[in-house]
Design an enzyme around this catalytic site. Structure first.
Site, PDB file in Angstrom:
ATOM      1  CG  HIS A 140     -34.835  40.056 170.894  1.00  0.00           C
ATOM      2  ND1 HIS A 140     -34.045  39.347 171.706  1.00  0.00           N
ATOM      3  CD2 HIS A 140     -33.749  40.641 170.334  1.00  0.00           C
ATOM      4  CE1 HIS A 140     -32.730  39.107 171.627  1.00  0.00           C
ATOM      5  NE2 HIS A 140     -32.814  39.842 170.554  1.00  0.00           N
ATOM      6  CG  ASP A 217     -36.537  44.230 175.637  1.00  0.00           C
ATOM      7  OD1 ASP A 217     -35.718  45.078 175.818  1.00  0.00           O
ATOM      8  OD2 ASP A 217     -36.443  43.126 174.811  1.00  0.00           O
ATOM      9  CD  GLN A 220     -33.182  47.813 169.252  1.00  0.00           C
ATOM     10  OE1 GLN A 220     -32.808  48.796 168.852  1.00  0.00           O
ATOM     11  NE2 GLN A 220     -32.600  46.621 169.348  1.00  0.00           N
ATOM     12  CE  LYS A 243     -29.677  45.470 171.658  1.00  0.00           C
ATOM     13  NZ  LYS A 243     -29.242  44.868 170.519  1.00  0.00           N
ATOM     14  CB  CYS A 384     -33.252  37.722 168.022  1.00  0.00           C
ATOM     15  SG  CYS A 384     -31.565  37.121 168.141  1.00  0.00           S
TER      16      CYS A 384
END
Length: 426
Positions: A140, A217, A220, A243, A384
């Site tokens: 991302h 990261d 997700q 999220k 993104c």
């Protein structure tokens, strides 16, 4: 919120869960039911989160920290309780390793800012010409741009893992890519486009061999899989609240305590200080060293309520439910001629995000027709992650992403909509 037991994991009672999300029963203009398949972008919020935030704003709100009155004490207690809940949810060894930020992007920038900063003195964060930063081609933009800026600021070199044709991290050249010049590697735990769950242990082994640091990261990953940061063994993890059933405006940086202690502050201001003189300041201990000014109080409390909700559901059940949905979706999408899945086409090391193209039809047209004619909300564009789309030679994809409240019937609605899109452009 759960039902029968299967394989040691309690299955989700999806009908009951959906009752906690009023928006899912909303009727769109023209009488279309809402089919929300965009949780990879931002999840919907259960009434438990909304009511927790409303109740705090209505009855307990005050600034946190030094207020010597009842509301201040109540607000501070609720804010710090949220930190405790998040720490337990992700397996952080200490609550003090949980730093509240406004989103995952800020968490990633916070760590990048520590490198090459003249205010820091720890050798691990020194950065200059000859040093290297490693990311991947599937990141991302939030895990690309901060490292580009760091390289520009320090003269360091930015390098990256390539991505294979089937959407996996290409580790074939890891021995050359991650080397004695590498200071930090920062990769997605799960791709927001491909759904790929990356082999963290394999990357970490090489990172440790060369004495570098590893950041994930996990925006997700944390909402969809049981998390145990201590067991992962990495150095930093960033993720975001919106999220994972929480509000926007709240994110989290987890870091190993000794590293957070060694890092200089990211922002200066109130609450992050110990003492201030006109010519110098000393700083509060972590995590408060990194939480300058009035923090996102109610948002943090809302994130704590989201953690309570997910704990009540059981993250193992969430993961199993999404795995079943993903298997169903991959099978159903194979029936559509001209549809190409961008990313893994099997369940091995992948999550509930499926991105695809339809031959001869732009994703923007796909998304608009699905919404206008079927009430199906998907994401279109490069999500993104433009370099990843350039790698596959496409400008954009259509992305369907699943969560605990989705059903196979909603995937059927997506498939019917895609057949209709093809008829429109036939």
């Amino acid at each position: 919120m759960t039902a029968q037991v299967s394989g040691g994991v309690t299955a989700l009672d999806v009908d009951r869960i959906r009752n906690d999300f009023p928006v899912l029963s909303r009727e769109l203009p023209g009488g279309r039911p809402l089919v929300y398949l965009d949780s990879g972008n931002s999840s919907q919020k259960p009434v438990q989160v909304v009511e927790t935030m409303r109740e705090h704003l209505s009855m307990h709100y005050s600034n946190v920290g030094r207020a010597m009155h009842v509301l201040g004490a109540e607000s501070t207690e609720a804010y710090e309780n949220a930190r405790d809940k998040v720490a337990a949810f992700v397996g952080a060894p200490s609550r003090d390793e949980i730093v509240f930020t406004k989103n995952a992007s800020e968490a990633l920038n916070l760590v990048a800012y520590a490198f090459g900063n003249p205010a820091g003195s720890d050798e691990r964060f020194r950065m200059g010409p000859g040093d290297e930063i490693v990311i991947s081609e599937m990141e991302h933009h939030s895990n690309i741009v901060p490292w580009q800026l760091l390289a520009q600021r320090t003269g360091a070199t930015l390098r990256w893992f390539p991505v294979t044709d089937d959407g996996r991290l290409d580790l074939s050249g890891i021995g050359d890519l991650v080397n004695e010049r590498t200071k930090i590697v920062s990769i997605a735990h799960q791709s927001n486009v491909l759904g790929t769950v990356n082999p963290v242990a394999d990357v970490l082994a090489r990172v440790r061999d060369v004495g570098a640091l590893l950041m994930l990261d996990a925006s997700q990953a944390v909402p969809h899989h049981p998390a145990d940061f201590a067991a992962l063994g990495v150095d930093f993890v960033a993720f975001t609240g919106h999220k994972m059933l929480g509000p926007s405006g709240i994110g989290v940086l987890w870091g190993r305590r000794e590293l957070l202690d060694a890092m200089p502050p990211f922002l200066g201001g109130g609450e992050m200080i110990e003492a201030v003189w006109m010519d110098r300041s000393t700083y509060a201990p972590v995590p408060h060293k990194f939480e300058a000014g009035t923090p996102p109080i109610v948002e943090a409390i809302g994130l704590g309520a989201a953690v309570d909700y997910l704990n009540a559901v059981d993250m193992r059940a969430v993961e199993a439910h999404e795995r079943a949905l993903t298997a169903y979706a991959l099978d159903a999408l194979r029936e559509i001629p001209g549809l190409r899945v961008i990313g893994p086409t099997t369940l091995e090391s992948r999550g509930g995000t499926v991105s695809f193209t339809l031959e001869g039809i732009h994703p923007h047209d796909v998304g608009q027709i699905l919404d206008d004619s079927f009430g199906v909300a998907v994401r279109v564009g490069h999500h993104c992650a433009r370099p990843l789309h350039l790698r596959f030679g496409i400008p954009a994809t259509t992305r369907a992403s699943f969560y605990l409240y989705n059903t196979t019937g909603e995937i059927d609605a997506l498939v019917r909509g895609l057949h209709y899109v093809q008829k429109v452009f036939a």
